[in-house]
Motif scaffolding. Structure first.
Motif, mmCIF file in Angstrom:
data_model
loop_
_atom_site.group_PDB
_atom_site.id
_atom_site.type_symbol
_atom_site.label_atom_id
_atom_site.label_comp_id
_atom_site.label_asym_id
_atom_site.label_seq_id
_atom_site.Cartn_x
_atom_site.Cartn_y
_atom_site.Cartn_z
ATOM 1 N N THR A 182 -16.752 -22.148 28.464
ATOM 2 C CA THR A 182 -16.605 -22.229 27.004
ATOM 3 C C THR A 182 -15.135 -22.293 26.607
ATOM 4 N N ALA A 183 -14.302 -21.449 27.243
ATOM 5 C CA ALA A 183 -12.869 -21.461 26.941
ATOM 6 C C ALA A 183 -12.242 -22.795 27.332
ATOM 7 N N ALA A 184 -12.679 -23.366 28.460
ATOM 8 C CA ALA A 184 -12.172 -24.679 28.874
ATOM 9 C C ALA A 184 -12.504 -25.732 27.829
ATOM 10 N N ALA A 185 -13.722 -25.657 27.280
ATOM 11 C CA ALA A 185 -14.111 -26.585 26.212
ATOM 12 C C ALA A 185 -13.231 -26.386 24.985
ATOM 13 N N GLY A 186 -12.908 -25.130 24.676
ATOM 14 C CA GLY A 186 -12.033 -24.848 23.539
ATOM 15 C C GLY A 186 -10.657 -25.462 23.712
ATOM 16 N N PHE A 187 -10.075 -25.292 24.902
ATOM 17 C CA PHE A 187 -8.771 -25.903 25.156
ATOM 18 C C PHE A 187 -8.852 -27.423 25.056
ATOM 19 N N TYR A 188 -9.933 -27.994 25.575
ATOM 20 C CA TYR A 188 -10.077 -29.453 25.509
ATOM 21 C C TYR A 188 -10.151 -29.940 24.062
ATOM 22 N N LEU A 189 -10.812 -29.187 23.196
ATOM 23 C CA LEU A 189 -10.938 -29.596 21.790
ATOM 24 C C LEU A 189 -9.580 -29.697 21.100
ATOM 25 N N PHE A 190 -8.572 -28.967 21.616
ATOM 26 C CA PHE A 190 -7.229 -29.073 21.046
ATOM 27 C C PHE A 190 -6.598 -30.438 21.312
ATOM 28 N N THR A 191 -7.136 -31.199 22.252
ATOM 29 C CA THR A 191 -6.557 -32.513 22.551
ATOM 30 C C THR A 191 -7.030 -33.576 21.566
ATOM 31 N N PRO A 223 -12.655 -26.007 15.025
ATOM 32 C CA PRO A 223 -13.602 -25.997 16.152
ATOM 33 C C PRO A 223 -12.959 -25.511 17.450
ATOM 34 N N ALA A 224 -11.739 -25.961 17.726
ATOM 35 C CA ALA A 224 -11.071 -25.578 18.974
ATOM 36 C C ALA A 224 -10.794 -24.083 19.015
ATOM 37 N N ILE A 225 -10.268 -23.546 17.924
ATOM 38 C CA ILE A 225 -9.930 -22.120 17.867
ATOM 39 C C ILE A 225 -11.190 -21.272 17.972
ATOM 40 N N THR A 226 -12.257 -21.684 17.309
ATOM 41 C CA THR A 226 -13.507 -20.916 17.325
ATOM 42 C C THR A 226 -14.134 -20.907 18.712
ATOM 43 N N VAL A 227 -14.239 -22.064 19.336
ATOM 44 C CA VAL A 227 -14.832 -22.147 20.676
ATOM 45 C C VAL A 227 -13.990 -21.373 21.684
ATOM 46 N N LEU A 228 -12.667 -21.484 21.574
ATOM 47 C CA LEU A 228 -11.798 -20.732 22.471
ATOM 48 C C LEU A 228 -11.996 -19.233 22.269
ATOM 49 N N GLY A 229 -12.125 -18.796 21.022
ATOM 50 C CA GLY A 229 -12.338 -17.375 20.749
ATOM 51 C C GLY A 229 -13.634 -16.865 21.349
ATOM 52 N N ILE A 230 -14.694 -17.648 21.246
ATOM 53 C CA ILE A 230 -15.977 -17.253 21.837
ATOM 54 C C ILE A 230 -15.840 -17.147 23.358
ATOM 55 N N GLY A 231 -15.150 -18.131 23.948
ATOM 56 C CA GLY A 231 -14.938 -18.079 25.390
ATOM 57 C C GLY A 231 -14.161 -16.856 25.819
ATOM 58 N N MET A 232 -13.111 -16.521 25.072
ATOM 59 C CA MET A 232 -12.325 -15.325 25.374
ATOM 60 C C MET A 232 -13.186 -14.072 25.290
ATOM 61 N N ALA A 233 -13.996 -13.992 24.249
ATOM 62 C CA ALA A 233 -14.835 -12.807 24.064
ATOM 63 C C ALA A 233 -15.799 -12.621 25.221
ATOM 64 N N GLY A 269 -8.075 -27.294 32.487
ATOM 65 C CA GLY A 269 -8.300 -27.409 33.926
ATOM 66 C C GLY A 269 -8.160 -26.083 34.650
ATOM 67 N N LEU A 270 -7.186 -25.280 34.246
ATOM 68 C CA LEU A 270 -6.993 -23.967 34.867
ATOM 69 C C LEU A 270 -8.213 -23.076 34.638
ATOM 70 N N VAL A 271 -8.700 -23.047 33.396
ATOM 71 C CA VAL A 271 -9.837 -22.179 33.089
ATOM 72 C C VAL A 271 -11.115 -22.716 33.743
ATOM 73 N N PHE A 272 -11.271 -24.023 33.792
ATOM 74 C CA PHE A 272 -12.428 -24.603 34.477
ATOM 75 C C PHE A 272 -12.419 -24.223 35.958
ATOM 76 N N THR A 273 -11.228 -24.219 36.550
ATOM 77 C CA THR A 273 -11.107 -23.769 37.938
ATOM 78 C C THR A 273 -11.556 -22.319 38.072
ATOM 79 N N GLY A 274 -11.291 -21.520 37.037
ATOM 80 C CA GLY A 274 -11.739 -20.135 37.034
ATOM 81 C C GLY A 274 -13.254 -20.028 37.132
ATOM 82 N N ALA A 275 -13.982 -20.956 36.507
ATOM 83 C CA ALA A 275 -15.445 -20.950 36.598
ATOM 84 C C ALA A 275 -15.898 -21.194 38.032
ATOM 85 N N ILE A 276 -15.210 -22.101 38.717
ATOM 86 C CA ILE A 276 -15.550 -22.378 40.120
ATOM 87 C C ILE A 276 -15.267 -21.150 40.983
#
Length: 276
Positions: free
Chosen positions: A109-118, A132-142, A257-264
Motif C-alpha cells: 500500500t505504501a509503495a502504491a502511495g509513493f507511486y501516486l506521487f509520480t 490520493p497519494a498522501i492518503t494511500v501512503l498514510g494508510i500504508g504507514m499505519a 521500489g524500496l518499499v515494494f522490496t520490503g514486501a518481498i
C-alpha cells in the motif's frame, strides 16, 4: 563522497569489533533470527524510502506547486488522520494473523502511495493530485508500523528487547541519512541531465545557457537572464520545472521500489503465525 566512505568504514569497523567483543553493545547473535534480520531490513528500506521522499515532497509543493509552508502542513493532514484511524486496526491484524500478512499489505500500500506521487504535473486541484497519494501512503504507514515493531520485538528474548528496539531505531535513522544523501545525488544528476537537454532544444545563446547551468544547484530557484526575450524566459522556466518534475518522479519511483522490496523481504523472512 569522502564523509560517506569514512562513515561506511567506521560502521564496518564497529560491526567487526562487536563480533569479537566479549561484552558487545550490539550482540550480533540477534541477527541469527531470520525474522529479526528481515524486520530490520524492512525498517531500513521503509524509513529510507520515507526519509528520501519527505525531503523532496515539500520542494515540489512549495517551489513548484506554489503551496505555502503552512499549506504543506495542512496537505499532510490525511496522512495523520490515516495513522490515527488505522493504527489500532493494524494492531488487531497482528494479533489475529501475525506480523507477516499486514507487513506485506502495508508495504504494498505504501509503495502504491509513493507511486501516486509520480502522477501530478504542475498545477491542478489538491484533491485530484496529492490528496490520493498522501492518503494511500498514510494508510500504508499505519498498517506497517505496528507489525514491524511486533516482528522485531517478538524475534528476541525479553532480556534483549531494549537492545532490539535500539537496533531497530538506529537502522531507521541510518537509512534516513543514507537515503537523503544518495537520493540527493540521483536527483541532482537527473535534473542536470534533463535541463541540459531542454536548453539544447531551446537554442538560447551560449552565454545565457552557461549562466543558467552555473546555478544548477539552486534547481527551481535558478535566475533567468533578463537579456533573453520574454518567450524564451517562459520556455526556460518551463524547462526548469519539467526537469525538476522528472527528478522528483524518479525519487518517488525509487521510494516505491524500496518499499515494494520490503514486501518481498517480509514474504521471505518474517515468520508465519504459529498455531494456537
Amino acid at each position: 563522497i569522502f564523509p560517506l566512505c569514512v562513515g561506511c568504514l567506521t560502521l564496518i569497523a564497529f560491526i567487526v569489533y562487536e563480533g569479537i567483543s566479549s561484552n558487545p553493545m550490539m550482540p550480533l547473535g540477534l541477527f541469527k533470527s531470520k525474522t529479526f534480520s528481515g524486520a530490520n531490513f524492512i525498517s531500513f528500506l521503509y524509513w529510507g524510502a520515507w526519509s528520501g521522499a519527505i525531503f523532496f515532497i515539500p520542494f515540489n509543493l512549495i517551489q513548484l506547486q506554489g503551496y505555502s509552508a503552512a499549506g504543506v502542513g495542512v496537505a499532510f493532514f490525511p496522512l495523520i488522520i490515516a495513522l490515527f484511524l488505522f493504527s489500532t486496526w493494524a494492531g488487531g491484524l497482528v494479533a489475529t494473523y501475525g506480523a507477516r500478512p499486514p507487513l506485506i499489505a502495508g508495504t504494498l500500500t505504501a509503495a502504491a502511495g509513493f507511486y501516486l506521487f509520480t502522477l501530478p504535473t504542475v498545477g491542478g486541484s489538491y484533491w485530484t493530485t496529492f490528496f490520493p497519494a498522501i492518503t494511500v501512503l498514510g494508510i500504508g504507514m499505519a498498517i506497517i508500523i505496528s507489525p514491524l515493531t511486533t516482528a522485531v520485538m517478538s524475534a528476541v528474548e525479553l532480556d534483549d528487547s531494549g537492545i532490539a528496539s535500539g537496533i531497530n531505531n538506529t537502522v531507521g535513522r541510518i537509512a534516513g541519512l543514507l537515503a537523503i544523501a544518495v537520493m540527493g545525488v540521483f536527483a541532482l544528476s537527473t535534473f542536470n541531465r534533463n535541463l541540459n537537454h531542454h536548453l539544447e532544444t531551446l537554442n538560447i545563446d551560449q552565454e545565457s545557457a552557461q549562466y543558467i547551468k552555473a546555478q544548477r544547484i539552486k534547481i527551481l530557484e535558478i535566475d533567468i537572464p533578463d537579456s533573453l526575450p520574454v518567450e524564451q524566459q517562459i520556455s526556460v522556466r518551463s524547462a526548469i520545472e519539467q526537469s525538476f518534475l522528472a527528478s522528483f518522479r524518479l525519487m518517488m519511483l525509487i521510494s516505491a521500489g524500496l518499499v515494494f522490496t520490503g514486501a518481498i523481504v517480509a514474504w521471505l523472512t518474517i515468520r508465519k503465525r504459529e498455531p494456537g
